[in-house]
Design a protein around this motif. Structure first.
Motif, PDB file in Angstrom:
ATOM      1  N   ARG A  65       0.829  -1.218   0.000  1.00 21.03           N
ATOM      2  CA  ARG A  65       0.000   0.000   0.000  1.00 21.03           C
ATOM      3  C   ARG A  65       0.859   1.263   0.000  1.00 21.03           C
ATOM      4  NH1 ARG A  65      -5.705  -0.880   0.146  1.00 21.03           N
ATOM      5  NH2 ARG A  65      -5.597   1.288   0.682  1.00 21.03           N
ATOM      6  N   HIS A  66       1.987   1.199  -0.693  1.00 20.72           N
ATOM      7  CA  HIS A  66       2.864   2.363  -0.779  1.00 20.72           C
ATOM      8  C   HIS A  66       2.086   3.519  -1.398  1.00 20.72           C
ATOM      9  CE1 HIS A  66       6.785   4.285  -0.861  1.00 20.72           C
ATOM     10  NE2 HIS A  66       6.487   4.740  -2.060  1.00 20.72           N
ATOM     11  N   PRO A  67       2.131   4.686  -0.782  1.00 14.17           N
ATOM     12  CA  PRO A  67       1.338   5.809  -1.295  1.00 14.17           C
ATOM     13  C   PRO A  67       1.816   6.307  -2.660  1.00 14.17           C
ATOM     14  CG  PRO A  67       2.760   6.533   0.487  1.00 14.17           C
ATOM     15  CD  PRO A  67       2.901   5.045   0.405  1.00 14.17           C
ATOM     16  N   HIS A  68       0.880   6.782  -3.430  1.00 13.50           N
ATOM     17  CA  HIS A  68       1.169   7.373  -4.734  1.00 13.50           C
ATOM     18  C   HIS A  68       1.889   8.703  -4.528  1.00 13.50           C
ATOM     19  CE1 HIS A  68       0.658   8.651  -8.853  1.00 13.50           C
ATOM     20  NE2 HIS A  68       0.138   9.776  -8.412  1.00 13.50           N
ATOM     21  N   HIS A  69       2.914   8.938  -5.340  1.00  7.29           N
ATOM     22  CA  HIS A  69       3.647  10.211  -5.276  1.00  7.29           C
ATOM     23  C   HIS A  69       3.102  11.128  -6.360  1.00  7.29           C
ATOM     24  CE1 HIS A  69       6.524   8.619  -2.451  1.00  7.29           C
ATOM     25  NE2 HIS A  69       6.736   7.589  -3.247  1.00  7.29           N
ATOM     26  N   ASP A  71       4.261  14.049  -7.105  1.00 10.16           N
ATOM     27  CA  ASP A  71       5.402  14.680  -7.767  1.00 10.16           C
ATOM     28  C   ASP A  71       6.098  13.646  -8.657  1.00 10.16           C
ATOM     29  OD1 ASP A  71       8.437  15.169  -7.845  1.00 10.16           O
ATOM     30  OD2 ASP A  71       7.645  17.129  -7.242  1.00 10.16           O
ATOM     31  N   ARG A  72       6.206  13.938  -9.931  1.00  2.00           N
ATOM     32  CA  ARG A  72       6.786  12.991 -10.900  1.00  2.00           C
ATOM     33  C   ARG A  72       8.236  12.632 -10.569  1.00  2.00           C
ATOM     34  NH1 ARG A  72       5.044  12.678 -16.689  1.00  2.00           N
ATOM     35  NH2 ARG A  72       6.431  11.133 -17.584  1.00  2.00           N
ATOM     36  N   ASP A  73       9.038  13.614 -10.160  1.00  2.00           N
ATOM     37  CA  ASP A  73      10.438  13.351  -9.819  1.00  2.00           C
ATOM     38  C   ASP A  73      10.546  12.433  -8.602  1.00  2.00           C
ATOM     39  OD1 ASP A  73      11.315  14.903 -11.922  1.00  2.00           O
ATOM     40  OD2 ASP A  73      11.590  16.706 -10.684  1.00  2.00           O
ATOM     41  N   LEU A  74       9.702  12.652  -7.616  1.00  2.00           N
ATOM     42  CA  LEU A  74       9.698  11.817  -6.415  1.00  2.00           C
ATOM     43  C   LEU A  74       9.257  10.393  -6.760  1.00  2.00           C
ATOM     44  CD1 LEU A  74      10.217  11.661  -3.414  1.00  2.00           C
ATOM     45  CD2 LEU A  74       7.887  12.467  -3.032  1.00  2.00           C
ATOM     46  N   ALA A  75       8.278  10.257  -7.636  1.00  2.00           N
ATOM     47  CA  ALA A  75       7.810   8.931  -8.064  1.00  2.00           C
ATOM     48  C   ALA A  75       8.927   8.178  -8.794  1.00  2.00           C
ATOM     49  CB  ALA A  75       6.586   9.064  -8.952  1.00  2.00           C
ATOM     50  N   THR A  76       9.656   8.869  -9.654  1.00  2.00           N
ATOM     51  CA  THR A  76      10.769   8.258 -10.387  1.00  2.00           C
ATOM     52  C   THR A  76      11.876   7.835  -9.432  1.00  2.00           C
ATOM     53  OG1 THR A  76      10.262   9.559 -12.352  1.00  2.00           O
ATOM     54  CG2 THR A  76      12.485   8.634 -12.212  1.00  2.00           C
ATOM     55  N   LEU A  77      12.206   8.691  -8.482  1.00  2.00           N
ATOM     56  CA  LEU A  77      13.227   8.366  -7.491  1.00  2.00           C
ATOM     57  C   LEU A  77      12.821   7.147  -6.667  1.00  2.00           C
ATOM     58  CD1 LEU A  77      15.855   9.016  -5.991  1.00  2.00           C
ATOM     59  CD2 LEU A  77      14.519  10.570  -4.541  1.00  2.00           C
ATOM     60  N   CYS A  78      11.576   7.096  -6.258  1.00  2.00           N
ATOM     61  CA  CYS A  78      11.072   5.976  -5.466  1.00  2.00           C
ATOM     62  C   CYS A  78      11.155   4.666  -6.257  1.00  2.00           C
ATOM     63  CB  CYS A  78       9.638   6.255  -5.032  1.00  2.00           C
ATOM     64  SG  CYS A  78       8.985   5.067  -3.857  1.00  2.00           S
ATOM     65  N   TRP A 100      10.566 -10.186 -14.210  1.00  2.00           N
ATOM     66  CA  TRP A 100      10.085  -9.535 -12.997  1.00  2.00           C
ATOM     67  C   TRP A 100       9.800  -8.079 -13.315  1.00  2.00           C
ATOM     68  CZ3 TRP A 100      12.405  -5.551 -10.091  1.00  2.00           C
ATOM     69  CH2 TRP A 100      13.648  -5.132 -10.568  1.00  2.00           C
ATOM     70  N   GLY A 101       9.061  -7.454 -12.446  1.00  2.00           N
ATOM     71  CA  GLY A 101       8.750  -6.059 -12.667  1.00  2.00           C
ATOM     72  C   GLY A 101       8.068  -5.423 -11.475  1.00  2.00           C
ATOM     73  N   VAL A 102       7.909  -4.132 -11.584  1.00  2.00           N
ATOM     74  CA  VAL A 102       7.254  -3.325 -10.563  1.00  2.00           C
ATOM     75  C   VAL A 102       6.316  -2.376 -11.295  1.00  2.00           C
ATOM     76  CG1 VAL A 102       7.607  -1.601  -8.759  1.00  2.00           C
ATOM     77  CG2 VAL A 102       9.279  -3.422  -9.063  1.00  2.00           C
ATOM     78  N   CYS A 103       5.085  -2.268 -10.809  1.00  2.00           N
ATOM     79  CA  CYS A 103       4.139  -1.348 -11.448  1.00  2.00           C
ATOM     80  C   CYS A 103       3.177  -0.807 -10.402  1.00  2.00           C
ATOM     81  CB  CYS A 103       3.373  -2.036 -12.570  1.00  2.00           C
ATOM     82  SG  CYS A 103       2.378  -3.433 -12.040  1.00  2.00           S
ATOM     83  N   GLU A 104       2.584   0.303 -10.734  1.00  2.00           N
ATOM     84  CA  GLU A 104       1.582   0.885  -9.846  1.00  2.00           C
ATOM     85  C   GLU A 104       0.289   0.085  -9.981  1.00  2.00           C
ATOM     86  OE1 GLU A 104      -0.151   5.318  -9.026  1.00  2.00           O
ATOM     87  OE2 GLU A 104       1.916   5.084  -9.719  1.00  2.00           O
ATOM     88  N   ALA A 105      -0.375  -0.155  -8.860  1.00  2.00           N
ATOM     89  CA  ALA A 105      -1.649  -0.884  -8.874  1.00  2.00           C
ATOM     90  C   ALA A 105      -2.699  -0.063  -9.617  1.00  2.00           C
ATOM     91  CB  ALA A 105      -2.101  -1.166  -7.450  1.00  2.00           C
ATOM     92  N   GLN A 106      -3.585  -0.758 -10.288  1.00  2.00           N
ATOM     93  CA  GLN A 106      -4.653  -0.089 -11.039  1.00  2.00           C
ATOM     94  C   GLN A 106      -5.846   0.194 -10.128  1.00  2.00           C
ATOM     95  OE1 GLN A 106      -4.272   0.845 -14.304  1.00  2.00           O
ATOM     96  NE2 GLN A 106      -2.195   0.173 -13.938  1.00  2.00           N
ATOM     97  N   PRO A 107      -6.477   1.359 -10.270  1.00  2.00           N
ATOM     98  CA  PRO A 107      -7.659   1.662  -9.455  1.00  2.00           C
ATOM     99  C   PRO A 107      -8.718   0.587  -9.617  1.00  2.00           C
ATOM    100  CG  PRO A 107      -6.928   3.599 -10.664  1.00  2.00           C
ATOM    101  CD  PRO A 107      -6.113   2.437 -11.165  1.00  2.00           C
ATOM    102  N   PRO A 108      -9.444   0.266  -8.599  1.00  2.00           N
ATOM    103  CA  PRO A 108      -9.580   0.983  -7.333  1.00  2.00           C
ATOM    104  C   PRO A 108      -8.509   0.638  -6.311  1.00  2.00           C
ATOM    105  CG  PRO A 108     -11.048  -0.886  -7.314  1.00  2.00           C
ATOM    106  CD  PRO A 108     -10.358  -0.885  -8.663  1.00  2.00           C
ATOM    107  N   GLN A 109      -7.574  -0.243  -6.635  1.00  2.00           N
ATOM    108  CA  GLN A 109      -6.503  -0.569  -5.699  1.00  2.00           C
ATOM    109  C   GLN A 109      -5.500   0.575  -5.643  1.00  2.00           C
ATOM    110  OE1 GLN A 109      -5.113  -4.177  -7.495  1.00  2.00           O
ATOM    111  NE2 GLN A 109      -6.496  -5.448  -6.302  1.00  2.00           N
ATOM    112  N   LEU A 110      -4.784   0.624  -4.545  1.00  2.00           N
ATOM    113  CA  LEU A 110      -3.735   1.617  -4.364  1.00  2.00           C
ATOM    114  C   LEU A 110      -2.439   0.897  -4.059  1.00  2.00           C
ATOM    115  CD1 LEU A 110      -5.687   4.040  -2.021  1.00  2.00           C
ATOM    116  CD2 LEU A 110      -5.328   4.298  -4.468  1.00  2.00           C
ATOM    117  N   GLY A 111      -1.326   1.508  -4.357  1.00  3.11           N
ATOM    118  CA  GLY A 111      -0.044   0.937  -3.991  1.00  3.11           C
ATOM    119  C   GLY A 111       0.767   0.461  -5.174  1.00  3.11           C
TER     120      GLY A 111
END
Length: 120
Positions: A65-69, A71-78, A100-111
């Motif tokens: 449930r990592h919060p959405h950033h 700020d685009r620069d902060l999201a890229t850094l994270c 393997w990969g990492v992606c942002e969860a699709q709504p209605p999910q968060l994280g």
């Protein structure tokens, strides 16, 4: 789930119970790495772990449930920090011919969703 030990134990038991013992080492390693990094990125929050065997491959997902950033620069850094922390996982998955990969969860999910696919 907040413990890499619990993740490893549960994944190993599920794989062995379903006749998929050859996957135990890479899958338990993968879940331990994903849970450890995810727990650092989302301290104090629960994690969801999913393990599936489909189309002759093991699919492992760790969702936090990592919060959405905003700020685009902060999201890229994270995202960069998370990927760098998973460098050893990347080597193991590559050695097994997986992805393997990492992606942002699709709504209605968060994280964030981190995933591994290990082919047979």
């Amino acid at each position: 789930m907040r413990s890499a030990f619990v993740g490893r134990t549960a994944v190993a038991a599920a794989l062995e119970a379903n006749g998929l013992a050859p996957y135990v080492w890479p899958a338990t390693y993968a879940v331990a790495e994903l849970v450890a990094v995810t727990a650092r990125m989302s301290p104090g929050r629960e994690l969801y772990v999913s393990l599936r065997h489909r189309s002759d491959a093991i699919r492992l997902l760790v969702w936090d449930r990592h919060p959405h950033h905003g700020d685009r620069d902060l999201a890229t850094l994270c995202e960069t920090r998370r990927r760098r922390a998973l460098w050893l996982l990347a080597a193991v998955v590559d050695d097994w011919g997986g992805e393997w990969g990492v992606c942002e969860a699709q709504p209605p999910q968060l994280g964030i969703k981190s995933w591994v696919m290990l082919p047979r």
